[in-house]
Design a protein around this motif. Structure first.
Motif, PDB file in Angstrom:
ATOM      1  N   LYS A 167      -2.539   2.375  12.488  1.00  0.00           N
ATOM      2  CA  LYS A 167      -2.270   3.073  11.233  1.00  0.00           C
ATOM      3  C   LYS A 167      -0.815   2.924  10.783  1.00  0.00           C
ATOM      4  O   LYS A 167      -0.558   2.527   9.638  1.00  0.00           O
ATOM      5  CB  LYS A 167      -2.646   4.551  11.361  1.00  0.00           C
ATOM      6  CG  LYS A 167      -2.545   5.322  10.051  1.00  0.00           C
ATOM      7  CD  LYS A 167      -3.022   6.768  10.237  1.00  0.00           C
ATOM      8  CE  LYS A 167      -2.926   7.540   8.926  1.00  0.00           C
ATOM      9  NZ  LYS A 167      -3.386   8.942   9.110  1.00  0.00           N
ATOM     10  N   PRO A 168       0.186   3.206  11.637  1.00  0.00           N
ATOM     11  CA  PRO A 168       1.566   3.020  11.187  1.00  0.00           C
ATOM     12  C   PRO A 168       1.926   1.558  10.944  1.00  0.00           C
ATOM     13  O   PRO A 168       2.667   1.253  10.006  1.00  0.00           O
ATOM     14  CB  PRO A 168       2.405   3.612  12.329  1.00  0.00           C
ATOM     15  CG  PRO A 168       1.508   3.674  13.504  1.00  0.00           C
ATOM     16  CD  PRO A 168       0.132   3.845  12.955  1.00  0.00           C
ATOM     17  N   LEU A 169       1.380   0.633  11.749  1.00  0.00           N
ATOM     18  CA  LEU A 169       1.686  -0.780  11.546  1.00  0.00           C
ATOM     19  C   LEU A 169       1.158  -1.274  10.207  1.00  0.00           C
ATOM     20  O   LEU A 169       1.816  -2.063   9.520  1.00  0.00           O
ATOM     21  CB  LEU A 169       1.089  -1.618  12.685  1.00  0.00           C
ATOM     22  CG  LEU A 169       1.813  -1.532  14.033  1.00  0.00           C
ATOM     23  CD1 LEU A 169       1.045  -2.317  15.097  1.00  0.00           C
ATOM     24  CD2 LEU A 169       3.238  -2.033  13.934  1.00  0.00           C
ATOM     25  N   LYS A 170      -0.020  -0.828   9.802  1.00  0.00           N
ATOM     26  CA  LYS A 170      -0.569  -1.218   8.500  1.00  0.00           C
ATOM     27  C   LYS A 170       0.318  -0.718   7.370  1.00  0.00           C
ATOM     28  O   LYS A 170       0.557  -1.431   6.388  1.00  0.00           O
ATOM     29  CB  LYS A 170      -1.986  -0.657   8.338  1.00  0.00           C
ATOM     30  CG  LYS A 170      -3.051  -1.413   9.111  1.00  0.00           C
ATOM     31  CD  LYS A 170      -4.427  -0.833   8.857  1.00  0.00           C
ATOM     32  CE  LYS A 170      -4.781  -0.923   7.383  1.00  0.00           C
ATOM     33  NZ  LYS A 170      -6.108  -0.343   7.098  1.00  0.00           N
ATOM     34  N   ARG A 171       0.808   0.505   7.501  1.00  0.00           N
ATOM     35  CA  ARG A 171       1.678   1.064   6.468  1.00  0.00           C
ATOM     36  C   ARG A 171       3.016   0.310   6.398  1.00  0.00           C
ATOM     37  O   ARG A 171       3.506  -0.015   5.322  1.00  0.00           O
ATOM     38  CB  ARG A 171       1.919   2.541   6.735  1.00  0.00           C
ATOM     39  CG  ARG A 171       2.657   3.255   5.602  1.00  0.00           C
ATOM     40  CD  ARG A 171       2.781   4.746   5.834  1.00  0.00           C
ATOM     41  NE  ARG A 171       3.640   5.045   6.966  1.00  0.00           N
ATOM     42  CZ  ARG A 171       3.225   5.485   8.141  1.00  0.00           C
ATOM     43  NH1 ARG A 171       1.930   5.660   8.368  1.00  0.00           N
ATOM     44  NH2 ARG A 171       4.071   5.738   9.114  1.00  0.00           N
ATOM     45  N   ILE A 172       3.567  -0.009   7.549  1.00  0.00           N
ATOM     46  CA  ILE A 172       4.844  -0.724   7.592  1.00  0.00           C
ATOM     47  C   ILE A 172       4.682  -2.150   7.068  1.00  0.00           C
ATOM     48  O   ILE A 172       5.550  -2.680   6.385  1.00  0.00           O
ATOM     49  CB  ILE A 172       5.393  -0.748   9.035  1.00  0.00           C
ATOM     50  CG1 ILE A 172       5.638   0.677   9.542  1.00  0.00           C
ATOM     51  CG2 ILE A 172       6.692  -1.535   9.105  1.00  0.00           C
ATOM     52  CD1 ILE A 172       5.887   0.767  11.036  1.00  0.00           C
ATOM     53  N   ALA A 173       3.547  -2.774   7.386  1.00  0.00           N
ATOM     54  CA  ALA A 173       3.304  -4.155   6.968  1.00  0.00           C
ATOM     55  C   ALA A 173       3.241  -4.295   5.454  1.00  0.00           C
ATOM     56  O   ALA A 173       3.489  -5.371   4.908  1.00  0.00           O
ATOM     57  CB  ALA A 173       2.009  -4.670   7.588  1.00  0.00           C
ATOM     58  N   ALA A 174       2.914  -3.224   4.757  1.00  0.00           N
ATOM     59  CA  ALA A 174       2.784  -3.269   3.297  1.00  0.00           C
ATOM     60  C   ALA A 174       4.129  -3.121   2.579  1.00  0.00           C
ATOM     61  O   ALA A 174       4.198  -3.258   1.358  1.00  0.00           O
ATOM     62  CB  ALA A 174       1.834  -2.165   2.828  1.00  0.00           C
ATOM     63  N   LEU A 175       5.196  -2.878   3.324  1.00  0.00           N
ATOM     64  CA  LEU A 175       6.512  -2.703   2.704  1.00  0.00           C
ATOM     65  C   LEU A 175       7.065  -4.029   2.198  1.00  0.00           C
ATOM     66  O   LEU A 175       6.786  -5.092   2.752  1.00  0.00           O
ATOM     67  CB  LEU A 175       7.503  -2.116   3.723  1.00  0.00           C
ATOM     68  CG  LEU A 175       7.225  -0.709   4.251  1.00  0.00           C
ATOM     69  CD1 LEU A 175       8.202  -0.366   5.360  1.00  0.00           C
ATOM     70  CD2 LEU A 175       7.311   0.317   3.123  1.00  0.00           C
ATOM     71  N   THR A 176       7.879  -3.964   1.144  1.00  0.00           N
ATOM     72  CA  THR A 176       8.593  -5.151   0.705  1.00  0.00           C
ATOM     73  C   THR A 176       9.665  -5.484   1.740  1.00  0.00           C
ATOM     74  O   THR A 176       9.991  -4.652   2.602  1.00  0.00           O
ATOM     75  CB  THR A 176       9.273  -4.926  -0.655  1.00  0.00           C
ATOM     76  OG1 THR A 176      10.292  -3.908  -0.501  1.00  0.00           O
ATOM     77  CG2 THR A 176       8.264  -4.481  -1.710  1.00  0.00           C
ATOM     78  N   THR A 177      10.236  -6.660   1.655  1.00  0.00           N
ATOM     79  CA  THR A 177      11.243  -7.065   2.636  1.00  0.00           C
ATOM     80  C   THR A 177      12.457  -6.143   2.606  1.00  0.00           C
ATOM     81  O   THR A 177      12.959  -5.736   3.659  1.00  0.00           O
ATOM     82  CB  THR A 177      11.683  -8.518   2.388  1.00  0.00           C
ATOM     83  OG1 THR A 177      10.531  -9.374   2.518  1.00  0.00           O
ATOM     84  CG2 THR A 177      12.736  -8.960   3.387  1.00  0.00           C
ATOM     85  N   ALA A 178      12.923  -5.788   1.419  1.00  0.00           N
ATOM     86  CA  ALA A 178      14.077  -4.893   1.311  1.00  0.00           C
ATOM     87  C   ALA A 178      13.748  -3.508   1.857  1.00  0.00           C
ATOM     88  O   ALA A 178      14.566  -2.897   2.563  1.00  0.00           O
ATOM     89  CB  ALA A 178      14.529  -4.794  -0.138  1.00  0.00           C
TER      90      ALA A 178
END
Length: 202
Positions: A76-87
């Motif tokens: 769950k947290p990895l999916k949320r983090i993976a959706a972040l932009t690079t910045a």
């Protein structure tokens, strides 16, 4: 070929145009983590349990509870983090929130008495996955380095530092100009995955 100067300006421009950087959807590894979770369900129920079979740890291992723990603390947290932009990822990775979101399920509370073996197994896998998030962003940054290398090759009459300072191909994390090492004549940015090197010789 770029370093040796064997490409003409026309070829360099064509190459620069054809090299595509990764878009947000291509960097997002959320789907990968979902499949990893589903695949891991079989591993945790079959392969991993072999390691605790006929032992004291087997009595303290609950496969279904382990799946829940793994999803809540890892997928769950990895999916949320993976959706972040690079910045946004750069800001996140340097914040205290990352440590909270990816905290180990192992803790010295009464709740640890339930499924301690499963929680311990999940705690081993969390750190390994975080490297993949960084590598996706680092790879995209390497494409920017390559485009900058071509831009520098197309500007032989300008100082390298000036080309870098005015280039649109900037550090993907900070949006500041790429770094330049005069002693090695190379351009670089700091990789988030510390096992990688984000640097190109000119």
């Amino acid at each position: 070929a770029i370093k040796q100067g064997s490409l003409s300006p026309v070829q360099l421009r064509q190459l620069q145009t054809e090299i595509q950087t990764l878009n947000k959807a291509e960097i997002d590894m959320g789907t990968t983590f979902e499949f990893e979770f589903k695949y891991g369900m079989d591993i945790f129920e079959n392969g991993v349990t072999d390691g605790v079979k006929d032992s004291f740890e087997e009595w303290l291992y609950q496969p279904r509870a382990t799946h829940n723990t793994r999803y809540l603390h890892e997928t769950k947290p990895l999916k949320r983090i993976a959706a972040l932009t690079t910045a946004d990822y750069y800001q996140y990775i340097n914040s205290d929130q990352k440590n909270k979101d990816l905290a180990s399920p192992v803790n010295w509370t009464p709740g640890m008495l339930y499924n301690p073996t499963g929680k311990l197994l999940v705690s081993y896998s969390i750190p390994a996955y975080t490297n993949y998030l960084s590598r996706a962003h680092d790879l995209n940054g390497m494409f920017y380095l390559l485009k900058l290398q071509i831009e520098i090759a197309l500007s032989p009459d300008q100082l390298v530092e000036n080309v870098i300072a005015n280039s649109q191909y900037t550090n993907p994390y900070t949006h500041k100009p790429m770094g330049y090492k005069k002693e090695t004549h190379s351009i670089y940015f700091e990789c988030m995955d510390k096992t990688s090197v984000c640097e190109l010789d000119l």
